[in-house]
Design a protein around this motif. Structure first.
Motif, PDB file in Angstrom:
ATOM      1  N   TYR A   1      22.945 -17.704  33.632  1.00 21.79           N
ATOM      2  CA  TYR A   1      23.979 -17.022  34.409  1.00 21.79           C
ATOM      3  C   TYR A   1      24.052 -17.517  35.848  1.00 21.79           C
TER       4      TYR A   1
ATOM      5  N   THR B   1      26.355 -20.441  36.461  1.00 21.33           N
ATOM      6  CA  THR B   1      27.804 -20.204  36.433  1.00 21.33           C
ATOM      7  C   THR B   1      28.423 -20.377  37.811  1.00 21.33           C
TER       8      THR B   1
ATOM      9  N   PHE C   1      28.868 -13.145  36.219  1.00 25.66           N
ATOM     10  CA  PHE C   1      27.711 -13.683  35.510  1.00 25.66           C
ATOM     11  C   PHE C   1      26.481 -13.764  36.408  1.00 25.66           C
TER      12      PHE C   1
END
Length: 481
Positions: free
Chosen positions: A68, A71, A421
């Motif tokens: 994440y 991202t 994210f």
């Protein structure tokens, strides 16, 4: 031929632009791929790499953190340099290669350095998925004309959530089955196949994505807006300090207006306002993500035999997408209208409710844990905590994507969406810290800690929500060009 924004002016607007089915299909496949890894990773680390349960939990969430966290890197690349389309296509190849490396390392007969290949592969996966996810969300939003299609865009994010849950459902059922019920390479299980199928799936999604190239609306990269925002903030702080004895301005960022212009200052204000609302979200995700680790280990201490079928511990993850698909239309057409009648209409109100349900879900886990320690109970007793988590995700995740995309400046859609994210990355980091430090001697106390933490987080988020001022949607991005 690339379809430009100018070419869609004057055309009849569709609820589902022609490019959208391609993008939605990729969203479903990507979530199948990601959750196939999630479904089996913690047990793979525990049983094949021989780490203990707490360390396996910490490693698994550390991996999720990287997935994440990257991202934001992928979003900056997409918004600033390559554009969303190029970033998605190239990162899909990287994504597939990363999973293939993990799969190769899982073949015991090759006597390869399994731990090294696993960690290298997972890092490559994090880079690839980090480039795909935020740009895919923003690229889907780009296909709609705002503000005329604001409601259609909300529907897009809802259908995206539905298809992602379909992908999750397939992953949580198929990955443990390939792992446990298939024998390969002389092994009693088949982790190489369980990892290999998702690698193939993401490569197939690459083929599907480029097949829709002629239909896509693409916007050119705008330069490094994140750097410009930081420069604006630095200028504002330094100028405020220099001009502190002069006529004060209404907002501290206004001190940067002379150098950077009113538009960048206004965009920076919007970015900071949105990011402030994101601050409490990692705490929510820290509890929600326990489904991928602590809930799985909790399931190993229950009776999975339900008479006609034996549920594997890692197959309990299947209840999240199953229940989500069942309650998705109920939430959309029953709960949301009912909530609107009692005044819960805005995305931030829905997100607050989602955090509350997250606390309830972990609270149920704590209650069940007290029974597990004294009785050998059925695995089905874990369903209430999964159901609460389904409601929490439905209320929070869809609203969060809508909030991030609609409140972000035009040039920073991918970057701000990526922070959805990044908050999940933060949640994983919290879990890594709590579980890695082994603060609690009993799982009951750990669940109770997360329950109280998330409940307090809900109060804090609700307070921030009452103070937030929404951006007024003005002229559409298409018409501004």
């Amino acid at each position: 031929m690339e379809v430009s924004n100018s070419q869609i002016k004057g055309k009849k607007l569709k609820k589902f632009p022609g490019a959208v089915p391609f993008i939605l299909g990729i969203c479903g496949i990507e979530r199948y791929t990601a959750n196939s890894i999630v479904a089996i990773l913690v047990l793979y680390i525990n049983t094949k790499l021989h780490f203990d349960q707490s360390t396996s939990t910490a490693i698994m969430h550390a991996n999720d953190f990287l997935v994440y966290f990257f991202t934001i890197v992928g979003a900056v690349i997409g918004d600033s340099w390559w554009g969303a389309y190029k970033t998605i296509t190239l990162m899909m190849i990287v994504y597939s290669c990363g999973i293939a490396i993990v799969s190769l390392g899982a073949i015991e007969t090759l006597n390869l350095p399994t731990i090294a290949l696993t960690f290298i592969g997972l890092i490559v996966v994090a880079v690839g998925s980090g480039g795909v996810r935020p740009n895919l969300n923003a690229f889907g939003g780009t296909q709609y004309k705002l503000p005329e299609q604001a409601e259609e865009l909300k529907f897009f994010f809802s259908i995206q959530f539905f298809l992602m849950k379909c992908g999750s459902l397939l992953a949580y059922f198929l990955a443990p089955t390939l792992r446990g019920d298939v024998k390969c390479f002389g092994m009693e299980d088949c982790y190489p196949l369980a990892f290999g199928v998702p690698a193939i799936a993401i490569f197939v999604s690459f083929i599907i994505f480029i097949s829709g190239t002629r239909l896509y609306v693409r916007t050119p990269p705008s330069g490094n807006m994140l750097v410009k925002v930081f420069a604006c903030i630095f200028t504002a702080v330094s100028q405020k300090f220099k001009q502190r004895n002069k006529t004060p301005k209404s907002h501290w960022l206004d001190y940067a207006e002379q150098k950077h212009g009113k538009k960048l200052v206004d965009d920076t204000k919007s970015v900071l306002s949105v990011l402030v609302m994101f601050l409490p979200i990692p705490i929510y995700w820290s509890g929600f993500l326990l489904q991928n680790s602590r809930f799985v280990f909790q399931a190993t201490r229950t009776n999975g035999d339900i008479g006609w079928f034996v549920i594997k511990p890692d197959q309990m993850l299947i209840f999240n997408p199953v229940l989500a698909l069942i309650f998705f239309p109920i939430c959309e057409y029953v709960f949301y209208p009912l909530l609107a009648k009692i005044g819960i209409k805005t995305v931030l109100q829905k997100m607050t409710l989602g955090i509350l349900f997250g606390a309830i879900g972990v609270g149920f886990a704590a209650i069940i844990e007290t029974q597990i320690e004294s009785n050998y109970i059925s695995i089905l007793w874990l369903i209430p905590q999964y159901l609460a988590m389904v409601f929490s995700e439905n209320f929070l995740y869809i609203a969060n994507l809508n909030f991030a995309y609609n409140e972000a400046p035009k040039e920073m859609k991918s970057v701000i969406t990526s922070f959805v994210f990044v908050t999940i990355a933060g949640g994983n980091l919290i879990v890594v810290f709590i579980t890695g430090m082994k603060f609690f001697s009993s799982q009951i106390y750990e669940f109770l800690f997360f329950t109280i933490l998330i409940f307090l987080d809900m109060i804090f988020f609700g307070f921030l929500a009452t103070r937030y001022k929404y951006v007024q949607v003005g002229e559409s991005d298409v018409e501004k060009e």
